[in-house]
Design an enzyme around this catalytic site. Structure first.
Site, PDB file in Angstrom:
ATOM      1  N   GLU A 291      -6.678  -7.926  -0.780  1.00  0.00           N
ATOM      2  CA  GLU A 291      -7.015  -7.948   0.646  1.00  0.00           C
ATOM      3  C   GLU A 291      -8.435  -7.457   0.841  1.00  0.00           C
ATOM      4  O   GLU A 291      -8.860  -6.497   0.187  1.00  0.00           O
ATOM      5  CB  GLU A 291      -6.156  -6.945   1.433  1.00  0.00           C
ATOM      6  CG  GLU A 291      -4.726  -7.283   1.665  1.00  0.00           C
ATOM      7  CD  GLU A 291      -4.038  -6.174   2.486  1.00  0.00           C
ATOM      8  OE1 GLU A 291      -4.704  -5.466   3.248  1.00  0.00           O
ATOM      9  OE2 GLU A 291      -2.827  -6.032   2.321  1.00  0.00           O
TER      10      GLU A 291
ATOM     11  N   GLU B 278       0.829  -1.208   0.000  1.00  0.00           N
ATOM     12  CA  GLU B 278       0.000   0.000   0.000  1.00  0.00           C
ATOM     13  C   GLU B 278       0.863   1.257   0.000  1.00  0.00           C
ATOM     14  O   GLU B 278       0.787   2.081   0.919  1.00  0.00           O
ATOM     15  CB  GLU B 278      -0.975  -0.021   1.177  1.00  0.00           C
ATOM     16  CG  GLU B 278      -2.009  -1.116   1.041  1.00  0.00           C
ATOM     17  CD  GLU B 278      -3.078  -1.088   2.123  1.00  0.00           C
ATOM     18  OE1 GLU B 278      -2.872  -0.443   3.157  1.00  0.00           O
ATOM     19  OE2 GLU B 278      -4.134  -1.730   1.917  1.00  0.00           O
TER      20      GLU B 278
HETATM   21  C1  GAL Z   1      -4.284  -3.024   4.803  1.00  0.00           C
HETATM   22  C2  GAL Z   1      -2.833  -3.444   4.907  1.00  0.00           C
HETATM   23  C3  GAL Z   1      -2.675  -4.699   5.751  1.00  0.00           C
HETATM   24  C4  GAL Z   1      -3.466  -4.571   6.999  1.00  0.00           C
HETATM   25  C5  GAL Z   1      -4.906  -4.352   6.630  1.00  0.00           C
HETATM   26  C6  GAL Z   1      -5.870  -4.360   7.774  1.00  0.00           C
HETATM   27  O1  GAL Z   1      -4.411  -1.681   4.567  1.00  0.00           O
HETATM   28  O2  GAL Z   1      -2.258  -3.645   3.654  1.00  0.00           O
HETATM   29  O3  GAL Z   1      -1.307  -4.885   6.028  1.00  0.00           O
HETATM   30  O4  GAL Z   1      -2.954  -3.534   7.757  1.00  0.00           O
HETATM   31  O5  GAL Z   1      -5.014  -3.136   5.955  1.00  0.00           O
HETATM   32  O6  GAL Z   1      -5.849  -3.227   8.538  1.00  0.00           O
END
Ligand code: GAL
Length: 666
Positions: A310, A153
């Site tokens: 994700e 990110e």
């Molecule tokens: C995303 C990130 C993950 C984890 C997830 C949940 O933004 O890439 O590493 O932090 O959020 O908060």
């Protein structure tokens, strides 16, 4: 085709971030058993493992990774390997404290957390590329590794840096873009308040406590995005040298926008365009926000497939109250992403962490373990994905409506003082998307420079900034038969964030055959009527229609009789509409109903309220995704076999509360 190189898994991808470095190795064996039970076939590893690979400056150790990759390979699980540059090792912070990014007041971030580095720092870049090179060389021939996941990110923490190095880099960027200081003064309108520069050396990053010019602010956002993009490309170049066959990506955070960096402009450098998407529990329309992001993902990936890298199996942990996902939502959200063109359902993360900042973030495998509703839902989803295998080569196709979206427009809108402070850039886009979503009309959310050929209707919602080239492209589309809906707050400024004079919406005045001379924003809570019975709020304008029909006028406000909605019929058979106000939900729905009728746009199917419908096709094969987002029984017209249940439907699909169906259509 949107994907360069091979998709990492033969089937649809299912899995998530896997952080076994947080656990003793005995736990790994259980992970393998449970991943098999769930049907996991792809995991993202090593995202935060730099200190594992390089425990001290220049000392590299990959034994841990080798054991992990071998284990995953033995278990038939493919690996999306992270480059570890999101998490700076503590020894590096100690040795080079100057790499920490600085906020607008010049305060450095503290070591710890993640993305604790200045995007323009040559020192950081050197260390980052060194570890990436060692890692890539080490795993180059490992059969488990299927793709690269650059950092994490990018921009989520280090997007806007005001340190001295960034200041120098910004000055170089500005000089390259404008060549002369006079051109900068002109572009940023520095004559205002007598802020003109006499040399590039006087230019600073727009931080601290003062009012910077909107042009300056916008260019700083562009520069910041470019600096991070440069970092991505530097890592990618190296990875391509060492492992030319592996696809390279980084995980975007595409939501409503504006985004932290300019994803639409980054996307062409991704071999697979990947996204992280988190819904906000208290938003009753979170499924529509999810659809909007999916429609944007298609829009920036040439129609997909794209990769959902994700999302959350349950509650997030950064909201003030982190709501659990209600029953069935895990499945609905997973399938909704697929319906919108993803070929994966991936999560943060596999196993819930017991320590660390995100110790209460949900995971595929919760703290409570295997015998939990979340893990059962995950295994059910895994089974469903196997049943859906045949959709992998299909696309969301035949979309007739495009909606334009540009980060730069959002960045421009939030820079400097505007007539109304709290306007969100994507508010109008989301409202229109929602009206179409409710009618099961699929929308491609496209960059403002996209080719519009073939769309029956193009929506230009609050596209505050637009370049001449993009405005001309939109006008040409309409002149040859297309229909365009331009809304208020569009075309107001050019690419320098300079107002287009002569009447709003400057860039589209001619196309719509109307213009307005003054904004009349409305107080919060105030509603105004239109003479056709529609209701509006937040915004109105003193519009004059010089070459357009008046569809509806303001009534019962200070603007009585002034055109509010206009339509200019065009010689090619299309039309250019202008909506000068923020219609309420029902009125907006009626307007869109009229536009869909005029343009012959058809819905995906007929469905009861709250049932999402979207279609993926390949050649003669066609799959209808139906998702009932309500607590009531729903239904939709559909004919075919539900791949999830093997049940036949001969005209009407009944969807019990909260359930899903994917029909192989006949
Ligand atoms: C995303 C990130 C993950 C984890 C997830 C949940 O933004 O890439 O590493 O932090 O959020 O908060």
């Amino acid at each position: 085709m949107a994907v360069r190189g091979a998709w990492p898994t033969a089937a649809l991808s299912f899995g998530g971030d896997y952080n076994p470095e947080q656990w003793p190795e005995q736990v790994w064996a259980e992970d393998m058993t449970l991943m098999a039970e769930a049907g996991v076939n792809l995991v993202t590893v090593g995202v935060f493992a730099w200190c594992r690979y390089e425990p001290s400056d220049g000392q590299f150790e990959f034994g841990w990774l080798d054991r992990l990759l071998d284990l995953l390979h033995e278990n038939g699980i493919r690996v999306d390997l992270g480059t570890p540059t999101a998490a700076v090792p503590m020894w590096l912070h100690r040795r080079h404290p100057e790499i920490l990014p600085q906020d607008e007041f010049g305060h450095p971030l503290a070591p710890g957390g993640r993305l604790g580095w200045c995007p323009s720092s040559p020192v950081f870049r050197r260390y980052a590329l060194r570890v990436v090179e060692k890692l890539a060389a080490h795993v180059a021939r490992h059969p488990a590794v299927a793709m690269w996941h650059v950092s994490n990110e990018l921009g989520g923490g280090n997007a806007r840096c005001h340190c001295a190095v960034s200041g120098d880099a910004f000055r170089r960027w500005v000089q390259q873009r404008y060549t002369s200081v006079e051109a900068v003064n002109e572009a940023w309108g520095m004559a205002f308040w007598g802020n003109s520069y006499s040399s590039f050396a006087e230019i600073v990053t727009p931080g601290g406590r003062t009012a910077h010019n909107p042009g300056h602010l916008l260019d700083f956002e562009r520069f910041s995005s470019d600096a991070l993009f440069d970092h991505y490309r530097a890592e990618k170049r190296l990875l391509k040298e060492l492992t030319p066959d592996l696809p390279v990506t980084t995980n975007f955070m595409v939501g409503l926008g504006p985004d932290v960096v300019d994803y639409a402009r980054w996307a062409p450098e991704m071999d697979i365009v990947a996204n992280d998407h988190y819904t906000y529990g208290p938003d009753p329309l979170r499924h529509q926000a999810l659809a909007f992001s999916g429609d944007r993902m298609r829009g920036i990936s040439d129609g997909g497939p794209w990769m959902l890298m994700e999302h959350a199996a349950g509650a997030a942990s950064w909201h003030s109250i982190n709501l659990a996902k209600p029953p069935g939502e895990l499945l609905r959200h997973g399938l909704a992403h697929l319906g919108r063109g993803s070929n994966s359902v991936m999560y943060f993360q596999w196993r819930a962490s017991k320590s660390g900042t995100e110790q209460f973030h949900s995971a595929m495998l919760p703290h409570a373990g295997r015998d939990t509703r979340i893990f059962r839902a995950i295994t059910q989803l895994g089974r469903h994905l196997t049943r859906l295998a045949e959709i992998k080569d299909t696309r969301v196709a035949g979309v007739q409506v495009a909606l334009l979206h540009d980060n730069e427009a959002g960045w421009a809108l939030r820079s400097g003082l505007k007539p109304v402070r709290e306007l969100g850039y994507a508010d109008t886009a989301r409202a229109i998307h929602r009206a179409l979503f409710d009618r099961t009309v699929t929308v491609d959310v496209l960059p403002a420079w996209a080719d519009l050929t073939g769309y029956a209707l193009v929506v230009v919602p609050g596209l505050f900034l637009v370049s001449d080239a993009n405005a001309n492209r939109i006008a040409r589309y309409a002149e040859v038969g297309g229909t365009v809906l331009v809304t208020w707050n569009s075309g107001i400024v050019d690419e320098h964030n300079t107002v287009r004079t002569g009447g709003y919406p400057g860039a589209f005045r001619q196309l719509i055959g109307a213009s307005s001379e003054e904004f009349f924003p409305l107080e919060t809570g105030r509603q105004v009527g239109l003479d056709n019975g529609w209701r509006a709020r937040r915004w109105s304008e003193l519009v004059r229609a010089h070459d357009a029909e008046v569809v509806a006028s303001y009534a019962g406000s200070g603007l009585d009789g002034v055109p509010a909605v206009t339509r200019r019929p065009l010689a090619g058979g299309g039309a250019a509409w202008y909506l000068s106000t923020d219609l309420d939900e029902g009125s907006l729905d009626e307007l869109l109903g009229r536009l869909l009728d005029d343009t012959g746009v058809t819905p995906v199917t007929t469905a009861s309220p709250g049932v999402e419908a979207v279609r993926r096709t390949a050649g003669q094969r066609s799959y209808l995704f139906l998702i009932n987002h309500t607590d009531a029984e729903g239904s939709a017209a559909g004919r075919g076999v539900d791949l999830l249940t093997a049940e036949r439907h001969d005209g009407t699909v009944v969807l019990p509360p909260g359930t899903v169906a994917v029909l192989r259509e006949e």
